[in-house]
Design a protein around this motif. Structure first.
Motif, short mmCIF file in Angstrom:
data_model
loop_
_atom_site.label_atom_id
_atom_site.label_comp_id
_atom_site.label_asym_id
_atom_site.label_seq_id
_atom_site.Cartn_x
_atom_site.Cartn_y
_atom_site.Cartn_z
N ALA A 144 -8.38 -2.11 10.99
CA ALA A 144 -7.87 -2.93 9.89
C ALA A 144 -6.50 -3.51 10.24
N ARG B 38 -10.80 3.67 11.91
CA ARG B 38 -11.14 2.60 10.97
C ARG B 38 -9.88 1.87 10.49
N THR B 39 -8.84 2.63 10.18
CA THR B 39 -7.61 1.98 9.71
C THR B 39 -6.91 1.23 10.85
N THR B 40 -7.05 1.72 12.08
CA THR B 40 -6.47 1.01 13.23
C THR B 40 -7.13 -0.35 13.41
N SER C 87 -2.16 6.84 13.75
CA SER C 87 -2.94 5.64 13.44
C SER C 87 -2.04 4.59 12.80
N TYR C 88 -2.35 4.20 11.57
CA TYR C 88 -1.74 3.02 10.97
C TYR C 88 -0.24 3.14 10.73
N THR D 104 0.86 -1.18 0.00
CA THR D 104 0.00 0.00 0.00
C THR D 104 0.90 1.24 0.00
N GLN E 252 -11.24 8.11 9.95
CA GLN E 252 -10.42 7.11 9.25
C GLN E 252 -9.27 6.62 10.13
N LEU F 14 -5.42 12.19 4.31
CA LEU F 14 -6.26 11.04 4.60
C LEU F 14 -7.72 11.46 4.67
N ILE G 107 -7.07 2.14 2.04
CA ILE G 107 -6.14 1.50 2.97
C ILE G 107 -6.77 0.24 3.57
N ILE G 108 -8.03 0.35 3.96
CA ILE G 108 -8.73 -0.82 4.51
C ILE G 108 -8.82 -1.92 3.46
N GLY H 43 -9.03 6.37 3.23
CA GLY H 43 -9.27 5.42 4.32
C GLY H 43 -9.85 4.11 3.81
#
Length: 307
Positions: free
Chosen positions: A185, A181-183, A211-212, A125, A178, A136, A144-145, A141
């Protein structure tokens, strides 16, 4: 003036047989001011040969350098709501998106792809800073997911190249959502027992680092990359103190334990390949880096009596 530049001048040049020379044949090193021929820079993965300065590169170029033989398959990103808040500042958000898509040829800041590095299948990614500063938003988001979901479905490690100025202000609270949400994932990938390696490129700032981008099993930074939440100027203005030399740069963060290693772009593929083979329990014989570092086998003792 536009009419003269866009119509009259090209017409005169075509009649006289003139050819305009490209303006980007030589690229200036931001650190030393040295001029580097663009072909030499391209063949060196946009790393200045003399100073080692890492120039920004596009997501597609990074994937081409990273995957075996430059071969990979892109993953289609999900469709997201465009301009959910009907945002406008100096210009409409929809106009900014249109300009970014025209400039980069991308739908948003994220590109997902599958391929192999040294024969090991992975999902990659890549965040492209050229698309609105790699910011972002909802579309990024979702993309990425999608990358994490693909890695879980295919049971492959995921390598993420982060490059961002943070959350996309034009989407407000929807952009900040996001981060959560990405965390989630990332957690699903780890629950599946799959490795997650993050490469922090210049710059990686804002909500992305909250986050990610800071949740990998291993964090690798490119030399000189700016990595942090708020920028150095904002911090200095807040605390009214001068920051240490090199603050928030990759080397400073490695010295203070925030990243695991600083690796040149020229060595990234080999380094990540070796790490992934360790994390996926690939036999050591298949990892060249380990084989090179193993101590030589002792010579058999000569037990014969002297003559």
């Amino acid at each position: 003036m536009n009419w003269i530049n866009n119509y009259v001048r090209p017409k005169i040049n075509s009649m006289l047989g003139r050819r305009d020379m490209p303006e980007n044949l030589w690229i200036k090193d931001p650190e030393t001011g040295e001029m580097v021929f663009h072909k030499d820079l391209e063949s060196n993965q946009y790393v200045i040969p003399s100073s080692g300065h890492h120039m920004k590169i596009s997501a597609k170029e990074r994937l081409r350098y990273f995957f075996d033989d430059g071969q990979y398959e892109t993953i289609e990103n999900p469709k997201a709501v465009v301009d959910p808040l009907k945002f406008r500042d100096e210009k409409r958000y929809t106009d900014r998106l249109r300009d970014a898509k025209t400039k980069t040829g991308m739908e948003d800041a994220i590109v997902n792809a599958t391929g192999t590095i040294d024969g090991l299948p992975i999902v990659a990614t890549v965040q492209d800073f050229a698309f609105m500063g790699g910011s972002l938003g909802m579309a990024a988001g979702d993309a990425i997911i999608r990358g994490f979901e693909t890695a879980v479905d295919k049971k492959r490690p995921l390598v993420l190249f982060a490059a961002s100025g943070g959350a996309r202000m034009q989407e407000g609270i929807l952009s900040l959502m996001q981060l959560a949400r990405t965390t989630v994932a990332v957690d699903r990938l780890k629950e599946a027992g799959l490795p997650y390696i993050v490469v922090l490129t210049n710059p990686t700032t804002g909500g992305v680092t909250a986050s990610y981008a800071m949740l990998g099993d291993v964090h690798i930074a490119e030399p000189g990359a700016l990595i942090g939440f708020a920028g150095p100027r904002v911090i200095e203005q807040t605390i009214r103190e001068k920051l240490p030399e090199g603050f928030q740069r990759a080397e400073y963060l490695m010295d203070h334990g925030m990243v695991d290693m600083v690796v040149s772009r020229l060595e990234l593929k080999a380094t990540i390949s070796g790490l992934l083979k360790i994390l996926t329990h690939t036999p050591a014989a298949d990892v060249p880096a380990l084989a090179d570092m193993s101590p030589p086998a002792p010579e058999p003792a000569d037990n014969r009596a002297p003559a």
